[in-house]
Write a protein that holds these residues in place. Structure first.
Motif, PDB file in Angstrom:
ATOM      1  N   HIS A 299     -28.145  26.462  39.605  1.00 34.53           N
ATOM      2  CA  HIS A 299     -27.321  25.765  38.617  1.00 34.53           C
ATOM      3  C   HIS A 299     -26.291  24.876  39.306  1.00 34.53           C
ATOM      4  O   HIS A 299     -26.073  23.724  38.893  1.00 34.53           O
ATOM      5  CB  HIS A 299     -26.625  26.775  37.716  1.00 34.53           C
ATOM      6  CG  HIS A 299     -25.720  26.152  36.698  1.00 34.53           C
ATOM      7  ND1 HIS A 299     -26.191  25.591  35.518  1.00 34.53           N
ATOM      8  CD2 HIS A 299     -24.372  25.958  36.690  1.00 34.53           C
ATOM      9  CE1 HIS A 299     -25.173  25.093  34.832  1.00 34.53           C
ATOM     10  NE2 HIS A 299     -24.057  25.313  35.515  1.00 34.53           N
ATOM     11  N   GLU A 303     -26.096  20.821  39.131  1.00 36.02           N
ATOM     12  CA  GLU A 303     -24.889  20.135  38.665  1.00 36.02           C
ATOM     13  C   GLU A 303     -24.397  19.131  39.698  1.00 36.02           C
ATOM     14  O   GLU A 303     -24.050  17.990  39.359  1.00 36.02           O
ATOM     15  CB  GLU A 303     -23.795  21.162  38.386  1.00 36.02           C
ATOM     16  CG  GLU A 303     -22.470  20.556  37.955  1.00 36.02           C
ATOM     17  CD  GLU A 303     -21.356  21.583  37.842  1.00 36.02           C
ATOM     18  OE1 GLU A 303     -20.192  21.167  37.679  1.00 36.02           O
ATOM     19  OE2 GLU A 303     -21.644  22.798  37.930  1.00 36.02           O
ATOM     20  N   LYS A 322     -35.919   9.824  22.361  1.00 29.24           N
ATOM     21  CA  LYS A 322     -37.157  10.606  22.372  1.00 29.24           C
ATOM     22  C   LYS A 322     -38.338   9.653  22.349  1.00 29.24           C
ATOM     23  O   LYS A 322     -38.963   9.426  21.306  1.00 29.24           O
ATOM     24  CB  LYS A 322     -37.195  11.548  21.169  1.00 29.24           C
ATOM     25  CG  LYS A 322     -36.109  12.613  21.197  1.00 29.24           C
ATOM     26  CD  LYS A 322     -36.215  13.546  20.003  1.00 29.24           C
ATOM     27  CE  LYS A 322     -35.144  14.630  20.051  1.00 29.24           C
ATOM     28  NZ  LYS A 322     -35.239  15.549  18.888  1.00 29.24           N
ATOM     29  N   VAL A 361     -39.320  17.913  29.850  1.00 25.89           N
ATOM     30  CA  VAL A 361     -38.486  17.517  28.703  1.00 25.89           C
ATOM     31  C   VAL A 361     -38.945  16.232  28.022  1.00 25.89           C
ATOM     32  O   VAL A 361     -38.442  15.885  26.955  1.00 25.89           O
ATOM     33  CB  VAL A 361     -37.006  17.351  29.136  1.00 25.89           C
ATOM     34  CG1 VAL A 361     -36.431  18.681  29.612  1.00 25.89           C
ATOM     35  CG2 VAL A 361     -36.858  16.281  30.218  1.00 25.89           C
ATOM     36  N   SER A 616     -34.874  18.526  38.009  1.00 22.78           N
ATOM     37  CA  SER A 616     -34.105  19.035  36.869  1.00 22.78           C
ATOM     38  C   SER A 616     -32.849  18.203  36.649  1.00 22.78           C
ATOM     39  O   SER A 616     -32.492  17.870  35.511  1.00 22.78           O
ATOM     40  CB  SER A 616     -33.730  20.499  37.108  1.00 22.78           C
ATOM     41  OG  SER A 616     -34.887  21.300  37.256  1.00 22.78           O
ATOM     42  N   ASP A 620     -31.776  15.824  33.449  1.00 22.69           N
ATOM     43  CA  ASP A 620     -30.480  15.939  32.770  1.00 22.69           C
ATOM     44  C   ASP A 620     -29.823  14.573  32.601  1.00 22.69           C
ATOM     45  O   ASP A 620     -29.294  14.241  31.537  1.00 22.69           O
ATOM     46  CB  ASP A 620     -29.557  16.864  33.564  1.00 22.69           C
ATOM     47  CG  ASP A 620     -29.967  18.322  33.516  1.00 22.69           C
ATOM     48  OD1 ASP A 620     -30.762  18.682  32.629  1.00 22.69           O
ATOM     49  OD2 ASP A 620     -29.487  19.084  34.370  1.00 22.69           O
ATOM     50  N   THR A 623     -31.851  11.922  30.260  1.00 27.28           N
ATOM     51  CA  THR A 623     -31.826  12.266  28.826  1.00 27.28           C
ATOM     52  C   THR A 623     -30.416  12.356  28.266  1.00 27.28           C
ATOM     53  O   THR A 623     -30.245  12.507  27.055  1.00 27.28           O
ATOM     54  CB  THR A 623     -32.534  13.607  28.592  1.00 27.28           C
ATOM     55  OG1 THR A 623     -31.845  14.644  29.305  1.00 27.28           O
ATOM     56  CG2 THR A 623     -33.985  13.543  29.023  1.00 27.28           C
ATOM     57  N   ALA A 625     -28.251  14.787  28.971  1.00 25.54           N
ATOM     58  CA  ALA A 625     -27.725  16.146  28.993  1.00 25.54           C
ATOM     59  C   ALA A 625     -26.585  16.270  29.998  1.00 25.54           C
ATOM     60  O   ALA A 625     -25.710  17.126  29.864  1.00 25.54           O
ATOM     61  CB  ALA A 625     -28.836  17.132  29.337  1.00 25.54           C
ATOM     62  N   ALA A 626     -26.592  15.403  31.012  1.00 27.52           N
ATOM     63  CA  ALA A 626     -25.498  15.308  31.968  1.00 27.52           C
ATOM     64  C   ALA A 626     -25.209  13.838  32.215  1.00 27.52           C
ATOM     65  O   ALA A 626     -26.101  12.989  32.103  1.00 27.52           O
ATOM     66  CB  ALA A 626     -25.849  16.003  33.281  1.00 27.52           C
ATOM     67  N   GLU A 627     -23.970  13.543  32.540  1.00 22.40           N
ATOM     68  CA  GLU A 627     -23.592  12.168  32.844  1.00 22.40           C
ATOM     69  C   GLU A 627     -23.855  11.882  34.315  1.00 22.40           C
ATOM     70  O   GLU A 627     -23.655  12.750  35.170  1.00 22.40           O
ATOM     71  CB  GLU A 627     -22.111  11.955  32.545  1.00 22.40           C
ATOM     72  CG  GLU A 627     -21.614  10.590  32.961  1.00 22.40           C
ATOM     73  CD  GLU A 627     -20.486  10.087  32.076  1.00 22.40           C
ATOM     74  OE1 GLU A 627     -20.009   8.984  32.313  1.00 22.40           O
ATOM     75  OE2 GLU A 627     -20.100  10.820  31.161  1.00 22.40           O
ATOM     76  N   ARG A 711     -18.618   9.509  23.591  1.00 21.68           N
ATOM     77  CA  ARG A 711     -19.022  10.793  24.138  1.00 21.68           C
ATOM     78  C   ARG A 711     -18.117  11.163  25.310  1.00 21.68           C
ATOM     79  O   ARG A 711     -17.456  10.302  25.907  1.00 21.68           O
ATOM     80  CB  ARG A 711     -20.487  10.794  24.576  1.00 21.68           C
ATOM     81  CG  ARG A 711     -20.836   9.754  25.620  1.00 21.68           C
ATOM     82  CD  ARG A 711     -22.288   9.910  26.068  1.00 21.68           C
ATOM     83  NE  ARG A 711     -22.434  11.065  26.958  1.00 21.68           N
ATOM     84  CZ  ARG A 711     -23.609  11.635  27.240  1.00 21.68           C
ATOM     85  NH1 ARG A 711     -24.720  11.181  26.675  1.00 21.68           N
ATOM     86  NH2 ARG A 711     -23.677  12.653  28.067  1.00 21.68           N
TER      87      ARG A 711
END
Length: 793
Positions: A299, A303, A322, A361, A616, A620, A623, A625-627, A711
């Motif tokens: 993790h 990150e 999507k 994903v 991964s 992220d 998509t 999910a992370a900047e 955001r």
């Protein structure tokens, strides 16, 4: 502590003291049971803790490269990374991690550019200090390297850097000074010379390191860098690897004859004993850092990789929604570079490629489009079975003639034998496995290694050759050995018994460094593959092209020849962009590359060498999910011809003059007036920002920062100084400080930037001074985007 050290020193005779200042093995410091001093294993560690051996059976967490970590500009994140590094070190019984690499990005052609933090001394210093503090907080020593001016690889053992004292003090020495202030217990000196003297004997080890800065730790040599017995009178404290023949019996004799004073040996031993107390190796128990579970480590690496990625351009295509179908293209999408080559290499337990990460994903269709080279890969574990055990993997036998010394089950196709105890005594090696073919077509089957090699397939010898290294650098021989192969047309499901024998060439002096069972899968003809990729892009809603360098381009041991992407990658991006306006290019390189298509694509994402969780983290970021949290720690040029400081090759007399002085990186770009592709500090996110209201109190600046987007995001607020009309030669602007802030949509926060006294000073013959008068403070989000100013008297 000093009384204890003096008492222990008094118990050692000269021979015992000399034993302690040379290693007891390739990656092990000597001990002495008579005084309760344990031997101390150390490990390479810029992007993970490998341990004493290169062994896939004891894997390591693979972290983002040094440049990637610096791209986060995140001291707090480095603190967490340091905890993971310390935990990995203790798990592998390692007392010191040989990192971080703190040399500067003087030239983008530098072979270890990826391993180093930045082109800027201040950013390098701050990231390095955070690293050192975090690792050593858990009782494991960091080891900043390479002191000093080891900024390129060409003729790195003999190059003589010529630099004036101001250049050394303000640029190349400053990060090490900050590491000393952070309390580092060890520093590694470098192979090269500076101003005529090899660094293991250079006066810079005395002043400023051990004198002015008050450094009380150990100076360890880079491996094989100690050049003389008389050099033991100088500032290097431990010669590695060991036992080092120049510092054994010849050094004892040199002390007895008065050539080397025993007081110099005593000082080294005192430093070693002090180090041993700090790491718990002297009648003590090493500190145990909090352990990381595999899940927690993955993790954190995921990150960090996302925080390091720099979104260089984006027309709004990112983050992706999507899409109905994503065309994933590029050889690096399936076989990326997680790390750079050389001593920064580790063997992770698992990796995640862009193909794997995005397929989890998004609706992905993949084809490579281009073949980067003809190099084979180590045989994948899924395709090979150990004939001795029947388990996935290979059988490795160590032989002395017909006598089998040992047999091991190995779980990787590429084996590093360097430092392996069996490999040091064996006369030859046999690597054997049953290859199961999963794709019909023409396969290449062969080996990579140095020595006398033989390849048998199904009991028949099909290839024998004595293979010698292509270059002189031992690291290149270890990590990029020559390959040889035969071709076979095979059907899916075929099985072949493959045996590879390696015997070192004894009269060459080259030991067994490694051995690889290598294969090349069937693949389409180049033009057919290229056309298939373009057609897939044309019929897909989004195209993601992963481009990158190879191990033959970026590695320790040699410098780059140019900044071009290898193969037809540029051509592929241009062709894909021509048929799909939503083309995203992911750049998987450790250092800058030319991108002639950068203005013709929807987005460019720079991912560096991001470590084991590449796929991964990329998923992220793409998509949302992370900047993409990264900001450039080094300038990216449009073309090599624009780069103001390039040279890495010494002259015929081995000299490498740093004629540019203090003007490297963005400083040199600003001086030249040429605009790069992307300036130092640049990076986009998925929201927008407004900076206002600069207030300066003493040497602290505060800035109001408002997230004007929709955001949550993060921003690196950067502060630069300038001094127009200065009587001193100065950069147009230079980094003085920075702060990382996070804010929700519509939220206003305050950035607080400390401006160290050193950023106002310049070096003179009288030492550090501040030129009287006002400095201009510039605040913004890159060296080229600085909307706010203030005066500091």
């Amino acid at each position: 502590m000093n009384d204890v050290i003096d008492d222990l020193l008094a118990k050692l005779d000269l021979a015992a003291k000399v034993r302690l200042i040379s290693g007891s093995g390739v990656f092990r410091f000597a001990g002495d049971t008579g005084i309760g001093l344990a031997e101390m294993p150390v490990s390479d560690g810029p992007t993970g803790v490998r341990g004493e051996l290169w062994d896939e059976r004891d894997p390591s967490v693979s972290l983002p490269s040094g440049t990637a970590l610096a791209a986060t500009w995140d001291r707090a994140l480095l603190g967490r990374i340091g905890g993971l590094i310390a935990a990995e070190a203790r798990r592998k019984d390692v007392y010191a991690v040989l990192g971080p690499t703190m040399n500067l990005h003087r030239s983008p052609l530098g072979g270890r550019h990826f391993e180093c933090f930045s082109e800027d001394p201040m950013l390098t210093a701050e990231i390095a200090a955070a690293y050192v503090d975090a690792v050593q907080a858990h009782g494991v020593s960091a080891c900043p390297k390479h002191y000093v001016a080891n900024d390129s690889e060409t003729e790195r053992f003999t190059a003589d850097v010529i630099a004036d004292e101001r250049t050394l003090r303000e640029l190349y020495l400053y990060p090490f000074e900050r590491a000393v202030q952070a309390g580092t217990w060890m520093i590694m000196d470098s192979y090269n010379s500076v101003n005529g003297t090899t660094m293991t004997e250079n006066a810079l080890l005395d002043e400023p390191l051990k004198g002015e800065w008050g450094y009380d730790g150990v100076v360890v040599s880079d491996w094989t860098a100690v050049r003389s017995t008389g050099g033991a009178a100088k500032g290097t404290d431990i010669a590695m690897p060991g036992p080092w023949e120049l510092w054994g019996a010849p050094l004892v004799e040199a002390v007895r004859t008065g050539e080397v004073p025993e007081s110099a040996i005593d000082d080294k031993v005192r430093r070693i004993l002090r180090f041993a107390i700090r790491v718990g190796a002297l009648n003590g128990t090493p500190q145990q850092p909090p352990a990381f579970t595999d899940e927690a480590a993955q993790h954190l690496v995921r990150e960090a990789a996302a925080q390091a990625m720099v979104l260089a351009t984006n027309d709004g295509t990112l983050p992706l929604g999507k899409p109905a179908q994503v065309a994933l293209l590029g050889a690096a999408a399936a076989e990326p570079r997680f790390m750079g080559g050389g001593s920064a290499t580790v063997i992770p337990a698992h990796t995640t490629s862009p193909l794997e990460g995005l397929s989890a994903v998004l609706p992905v269709q993949y084809t490579p489009g281009v073949h980067l080279n003809d190099h084979m890969i180590a045989v994948p574990l899924a395709l090979v079975t150990d004939p001795e055990t029947g388990a996935p993997g290979l059988s490795l036998r160590y032989l002395d003639g017909d006598k089998v010394l040992d047999t091991e089950h190995r779980t990787a196709g590429g084996l590093m034998l360097f430092g392996n105890a069996n490999a040091m005594v064996a006369k030859s090696f046999e690597l054997r496995g049953t290859l199961r073919v999963d794709t019909a077509g023409e396969w290449r089957i062969g080996f990579a290694g140095v020595g006398k090699l033989r390849l048998d397939i199904d009991g028949e010898t099909v290839l024998t050759e004595t293979v010698m290294p292509d270059g002189a650098d031992p690291v290149e021989m270890l990590l990029n050995p020559p390959q040889r192969w035969v071709t076979r047309t095979l059907a899916e499901g075929d099985e072949l018994d493959v045996l590879i024998e390696l015997a070192p060439v004894l009269d060459s002096g080259l030991p067994a460094m490694g051995l690889t069972f290598a294969v090349g899968r069937p693949r389409r003809a180049a033009d057919e593959e290229f056309a298939a990729a373009v057609e897939l892009a044309r019929t897909s809603e989004v195209a993601v092209v992963v481009v990158g360098t190879t191990e033959q381009i970026e590695s320790e041991g040699f410098d780059r020849k140019d900044l071009r992407l290898p193969g037809r990658q540029d051509e592929l991006v241009a062709a894909v962009a021509a048929v799909n306006p939503r083309t995203i290019v992911v750049v998987n390189s450790g250092s800058p590359v030319e991108m002639p298509w950068r203005d013709d694509v929807a987005a460019v994402l720079l991912t560096w060498f991001p470590g084991q969780e590449f796929g991964s983290a990329l998923a992220d970021v793409l998509t949302g999910a992370a900047e993409p949290g990264g900001r450039l720690p080094t300038t990216w040029p449009k073309a090599l011809t624009d780069v103001p400081v390039v040279d890495t090759k010494p002259a015929a007399d081995n000299s490498l003059p740093y004629t540019e002085g203090i003007h490297i990186g963005y400083r040199a770009w600003l001086k030249s007036g040429v605009a790069p592709a992307y300036p130092f500090g640049h990076g986009l996110g998925y929201t927008t920002w407004e900076l206002s209201d600069v207030t300066v109190t003493g040497h602290t600046a505060t800035v109001t920062v408002r997230n004007t987007g929709d955001r949550t995001g993060r921003q690196v607020v950067q502060a630069y100084l300038s001094r127009p009309g200065s009587a001193v030669d100065r950069p147009v602007r230079w980094l003085s400080g920075f702060d990382l802030v996070e804010a929700a949509a519509g939220e206003t926060v305050t950035a607080t930037i400390d401006l160290p006294e050193r950023s106002f000073q310049h070096w003179t013959d009288q030492g550090w001074v501040v030129e009287p008068g006002a400095f201009t403070l510039h605040i913004g989000t890159s060296v080229a985007d600085l909307p706010l100013t203030a005066q500091i008297a």
